[in-house]
Design an enzyme around this catalytic site. Structure first.
Site: not given
Ligand code: GUN
Length: 284
Positions: A53, A97, A120
């Site tokens: 990211k 996350q 998100d």
């Molecule tokens: N863990 C797995 N996929 C994601 C996601 O798209 N966003 C976040 N914040 N955590 C994750």
């Protein structure tokens, strides 16, 4: 016959190119979109996702700040950090996350993020807006799935989409987005009896289980579009939820792992941050 590849890697690169132009336009107006990524604990898969990211932000010209906290971080400490990020003028998007270490209340943490900075789309207000058909920031993985289908001109309207998996991150929002595109949607999960009889009806099959090879070639309707959201490590190798080698011969379209949905998830995250920055600080 072999399937057409849903090439998430290429599409994500194109998306990031386009996003860089939008970021440049925002920068000319004095707005540098900013993302804060919060990682709690030392889960190796999460560490990789968070790193990717950050790299994507760099590629798109988005400012990013990664905050890593120990696994024994207290709920109150994490909430205080989120409050600070909510107030921080440089930060347009906040991402915590998931999964969080046991002992932390995930729903309370996600609800603490300002809905205007919810990179998100996991805040309950934004999830509710998606459910009720209101414009909102969309969860990155399902948004990427739809973008991949559309880029390949896969027909969605009137088709039967079967989503395997009912998580808040992927399964449920993917089903809602497919419904928004006028598909007829079935959601399957671990308690669905005779999964194969359901998946065989799918014109569009979204596999979001998180277990290698749960979707075998005999479970796929010939010429269906198969989107593999799984990322599983088997003997050091990354594989999806679909038995790709055999499914490739049956499906009409199929996304690979790696190089499929994962790439798009990251591109859609940057897209969300740019959208949030533009909404909060004025459009370019
Ligand atoms: N863990 C797995 N996929 C994601 C996601 O798209 N966003 C976040 N914040 N955590 C994750």
């Amino acid at each position: 016959m072999a399937a057409e590849l849903l090439d998430g890697k290429r599409l994500a690169e194109e998306e990031l190119d386009g996003l860089r132009d939008r970021v440049d336009a925002l920068k000319k107006r004095g707005v540098t979109p900013g993302l804060a990524v919060v990682l709690v604990g030392d889960d190796p898969a999460s560490q990789t996702y968070v790193r990717n990211k950050g790299k994507a932000c760099e590629k798109a010209g988005v400012y990013s700040r990664t905050i890593i906290l120990p696994a024994d971080t207290r709920q109150s400490h994490l909430e205080k950090l989120i409050d600070e990020l909510n107030r921080d003028p440089e930060i347009d998007g906040i991402l915590v996350q998931l999964p969080l270490p046991v002992g932390l209340d995930e729903q309370r943490i996600l609800a603490r993020i300002s809905p205007e900075k919810d990179a998100d789309g996991f805040h309950v207000l934004n999830a509710g807006k998606l459910l009720t058909g209101q414009a909102t920031v969309l969860p990155c993985t399902p948004k990427g799935v739809i973008a991949m289908l559309k880029a390949a001109n896969v027909p969605i309207e009137g088709k039967h989409a079967v989503v395997v998996g009912r998580s808040n991150i992927v399964g449920k929002p993917a089903a809602l987005l497919l419904l928004r595109e006028n598909a007829t949607v079935t959601i399957c999960h671990s308690k669905t009896p005779d999964l194969a009889s359901m998946t065989r009806q799918a014109d569009i099959l979204v596999a979001a289980v998180g277990r290698a090879n749960v979707i075998t070639a005999d479970m796929i309707k010939p010429s269906a579009a198969v989107v593999d959201v799984g990322i599983n490590r088997v003997n050091g190798r990354l594989v999806g939820d679909v038995d790709f080698e055999r499914a490739f011969k049956v499906a009409g379209w199929i996304s690979p792992v790696p190089g499929g949905v994962g790439r798009m998830t990251v591109a859609m995250l940057i897209d969300n941050v740019v959208e949030l920055a533009a909404a909060r600080r004025g459009r370019a």
